[in-house]
Scaffold this motif. Sequence first.
Motif, PDB file in Angstrom:
ATOM      1  N   UNK A   1       0.773  -1.237   0.000  1.00  0.00           N
ATOM      2  CA  UNK A   1       0.000   0.000   0.000  1.00  0.00           C
ATOM      3  C   UNK A   1       0.807   1.292   0.000  1.00  0.00           C
ATOM      4  N   UNK A   2       2.079   1.241   0.394  1.00  0.00           N
ATOM      5  CA  UNK A   2       2.807   2.507   0.496  1.00  0.00           C
ATOM      6  C   UNK A   2       3.012   3.145  -0.876  1.00  0.00           C
ATOM      7  N   UNK A   3       3.325   2.332  -1.873  1.00  0.00           N
ATOM      8  CA  UNK A   3       3.533   2.887  -3.215  1.00  0.00           C
ATOM      9  C   UNK A   3       2.239   3.491  -3.777  1.00  0.00           C
ATOM     10  N   UNK A   4       1.106   2.766  -3.764  1.00  0.00           N
ATOM     11  CA  UNK A   4      -0.128   3.407  -4.242  1.00  0.00           C
ATOM     12  C   UNK A   4      -0.584   4.567  -3.368  1.00  0.00           C
ATOM     13  N   UNK A   5      -0.289   4.512  -2.070  1.00  0.00           N
ATOM     14  CA  UNK A   5      -0.604   5.640  -1.186  1.00  0.00           C
ATOM     15  C   UNK A   5       0.120   6.901  -1.659  1.00  0.00           C
ATOM     16  N   UNK A   6       1.380   6.735  -2.026  1.00  0.00           N
ATOM     17  CA  UNK A   6       2.172   7.872  -2.477  1.00  0.00           C
ATOM     18  C   UNK A   6       1.748   8.342  -3.867  1.00  0.00           C
ATOM     19  N   UNK A   7       1.549   7.391  -4.787  1.00  0.00           N
ATOM     20  CA  UNK A   7       1.253   7.792  -6.171  1.00  0.00           C
ATOM     21  C   UNK A   7      -0.188   8.259  -6.353  1.00  0.00           C
ATOM     22  N   UNK A   8      -1.143   7.627  -5.681  1.00  0.00           N
ATOM     23  CA  UNK A   8      -2.546   7.868  -6.000  1.00  0.00           C
ATOM     24  C   UNK A   8      -3.309   8.651  -4.931  1.00  0.00           C
ATOM     25  N   UNK A   9      -2.682   8.894  -3.781  1.00  0.00           N
ATOM     26  CA  UNK A   9      -3.309   9.744  -2.769  1.00  0.00           C
ATOM     27  C   UNK A   9      -2.543  11.057  -2.607  1.00  0.00           C
TER      28      UNK A   9
ATOM     29  N   UNK B   1      -0.151  11.980  -4.948  1.00  0.00           N
ATOM     30  CA  UNK B   1       0.258  12.414  -6.294  1.00  0.00           C
ATOM     31  C   UNK B   1       1.772  12.542  -6.445  1.00  0.00           C
ATOM     32  N   UNK B   2       2.514  11.653  -5.769  1.00  0.00           N
ATOM     33  CA  UNK B   2       3.968  11.617  -5.927  1.00  0.00           C
ATOM     34  C   UNK B   2       4.298  10.842  -7.203  1.00  0.00           C
ATOM     35  N   UNK B   3       5.177  11.341  -8.072  1.00  0.00           N
ATOM     36  CA  UNK B   3       5.543  10.597  -9.285  1.00  0.00           C
ATOM     37  C   UNK B   3       6.047   9.192  -8.951  1.00  0.00           C
ATOM     38  N   UNK B   4       5.770   8.229  -9.843  1.00  0.00           N
ATOM     39  CA  UNK B   4       6.039   6.816  -9.550  1.00  0.00           C
ATOM     40  C   UNK B   4       7.504   6.565  -9.214  1.00  0.00           C
ATOM     41  N   UNK B   5       8.429   7.152  -9.990  1.00  0.00           N
ATOM     42  CA  UNK B   5       9.852   6.900  -9.735  1.00  0.00           C
ATOM     43  C   UNK B   5      10.274   7.454  -8.375  1.00  0.00           C
ATOM     44  N   UNK B   6       9.767   8.636  -8.019  1.00  0.00           N
ATOM     45  CA  UNK B   6      10.088   9.234  -6.726  1.00  0.00           C
ATOM     46  C   UNK B   6       9.479   8.400  -5.596  1.00  0.00           C
ATOM     47  N   UNK B   7       8.249   7.951  -5.804  1.00  0.00           N
ATOM     48  CA  UNK B   7       7.597   7.119  -4.797  1.00  0.00           C
ATOM     49  C   UNK B   7       8.369   5.832  -4.568  1.00  0.00           C
ATOM     50  N   UNK B   8       8.869   5.240  -5.651  1.00  0.00           N
ATOM     51  CA  UNK B   8       9.675   4.023  -5.509  1.00  0.00           C
ATOM     52  C   UNK B   8      10.919   4.268  -4.688  1.00  0.00           C
ATOM     53  N   UNK B   9      11.556   5.434  -4.891  1.00  0.00           N
ATOM     54  CA  UNK B   9      12.748   5.781  -4.110  1.00  0.00           C
ATOM     55  C   UNK B   9      12.404   5.993  -2.644  1.00  0.00           C
ATOM     56  N   UNK B  10      11.243   6.585  -2.374  1.00  0.00           N
ATOM     57  CA  UNK B  10      10.819   6.816  -0.997  1.00  0.00           C
ATOM     58  C   UNK B  10      10.624   5.490  -0.264  1.00  0.00           C
ATOM     59  N   UNK B  11      10.066   4.516  -0.961  1.00  0.00           N
ATOM     60  CA  UNK B  11       9.875   3.194  -0.365  1.00  0.00           C
ATOM     61  C   UNK B  11      11.217   2.523  -0.099  1.00  0.00           C
ATOM     62  N   UNK B  12      12.187   2.771  -0.967  1.00  0.00           N
ATOM     63  CA  UNK B  12      13.488   2.090  -0.883  1.00  0.00           C
ATOM     64  C   UNK B  12      14.417   2.684   0.174  1.00  0.00           C
ATOM     65  N   UNK B  13      14.543   4.010   0.235  1.00  0.00           N
ATOM     66  CA  UNK B  13      15.626   4.627   0.998  1.00  0.00           C
ATOM     67  C   UNK B  13      15.627   4.295   2.493  1.00  0.00           C
TER      68      UNK B  13
END
Length: 450
Positions: A29-37, A39-51
Motif C-alpha cells: 500500500x505505500x507505493x499506491x498511497x504515495x502515487x494515488x493519494x 500524487x507523488x511521481x512513480x519513480x520518486x515514490x519508488x525511491x521513498x519506499x526504498x531509501x
Amino acid sequence: MSALGTRTRLGYSLGSFATGAFGTVPGLLLLPYLTDTMAVPAAVAGAIVLLPKAWDVLFNPVAGRISDSALRRHGSRRPFLVVGGLVLAACFAALFAGPGLGSTAADAAYVVVVFFVCATAFAFFQVPFNALPAELTEDYHERTRLTTWRIAVLALAILVSGAVAPAIASGLGGAAGYRVMGVFVGVLIALGAVAVYAGTRGAPVGRLREPTPGWRELLATMRSWRAFRWLLAVYFLQALGVATLLAGVNYVARYVLGDPDLQSALFAGFVGPALLVMPVWDRIGRSGGKLTGFRVSSALLAAALGALAFSPAMATPLVFVFVALAGVGYAGIQVFPLAILPDLISAEEERTGATRAGITAGVWTAAETLGLAVGPGLFGLVLSIGGYVSSGQSVATQPESAITAITVGFSALPAVFVALALPLLRRSVLGDRRPGGDADAAATAGGGGA
C-alpha cells in the motif's frame, strides 16, 4: 534441548503478526498511497519506499551485534521484542497518518522520516526474533516443526493484514482510509510483540557464549562461511521477487482485472494456501529433506508466476488458480530457508565458540529487508518506464504500455528472480555433516563443497 512445548511454539510464532504486518502492508500500500493519494511521481515514490529500508540494511547487523551482547549480559533477547515492537506499532500508525503539510514535497518528506524510524524499530524486533530458533532447540527436525508453526501464523498474519488493510483503505477511501488502516495494522503489530514476549517467557535461551570480539573477526567468518552465503543469496533473490509481486497486487486488481475490490481477494488467494499446505511441506522436509522441499517449492512458484504473465488474456478465475499455485510455492520458500538457518548458526557457534545468532540474524534480516525494499522500488521504476500516470484519483486512465508494465512487474519479473535462485540451491547450502537418517546434509558446518 529437543522438543518444544505447544506454548513455546505458539508463543514464538505469534511474533509473526508483527513481522507479517510490517513486511507486507508497506509493500502493498505505500507505493499506491504515495502515487494515488499524495500524487507523488512513480519513480520518486519508488525511491521513498526504498531509501529508509536501505538504511535498515546497514543497521540490521549492528542491531544483531547489540542483541548478542545483551544476551550475554542479561541472558535474554526478549526485551528487544517488546520495546522494538511497540515503537514500530506507534510509528506505523503515524506513517499513514497523512498530516497534510501543505505540499506534496513536505508530505513525502514526512513519510520518509517516519519510515526511517519504523525501519530502525523493526530491526530491533526482527533481528532477535530471527535469532531465537537457533537457541530454543538444537533438534534438527524440531526446528522444521517450529518454522512451520511460525510460517503458518505468518501466513495468517499476512492474510489478515494484507487482505483487511487494503479493504479498509479502499472502503473508506482517500487519506482517511489510509489513516484508519494504519491504526489497524499498528494494533496488529503491538499484539504480536506483546504475544511473543509473553509466550517465550521461561523458554530455553541456548548456550551463553561470548559475542564475536570485533567486526574484523566477524567479517573473516562471513567470508569463509560458504553455506550461509549461498543460502543468503537464495533468500535475497526470492525476497526480491516476492516483494516485486506484492507491490503489483493493487495495480493488477485495478488495471488488469478491472476491479479494485479484487485486491484483497488476490492477496488472500496468494497467501491463503499456506495455511493448508504447511503440513505438506513439513512432511516433505522430513522425508525428502529440506533442500528437496526448497527446490520443489521454488520451481513451483517460478512456474506459476511465469504463467501469470498471460493474465490480461485469462479469465479471472484462471488468474486466481495460478495465484493459488504461486501461493503453495511461496509457503515452501518461507519454511525451508528459515528451517536451515538455525542449523547453520548452531554449527558455526560450535566451530567458533562465539555467539553468532544475533549477528547472523542481522545480516539475514538485512538481506530480506533489502529485497523487500528494492522490490517496490523496482516495480515503481517499471511503472515509470511503462508511462504510468500518477494522480490523486483511485483509478486514472492508463496507456496500454502501463498495463503491460504492471503485468510484467507482477509476474514475469518476479518469476525471473525466483528462477535465478534455483541454481544456487546446491548441497553446499546445507554444510558438510549429516544427521542420521535425513535425506539432506544438515547445516552444521561452515563451507562445504558444491
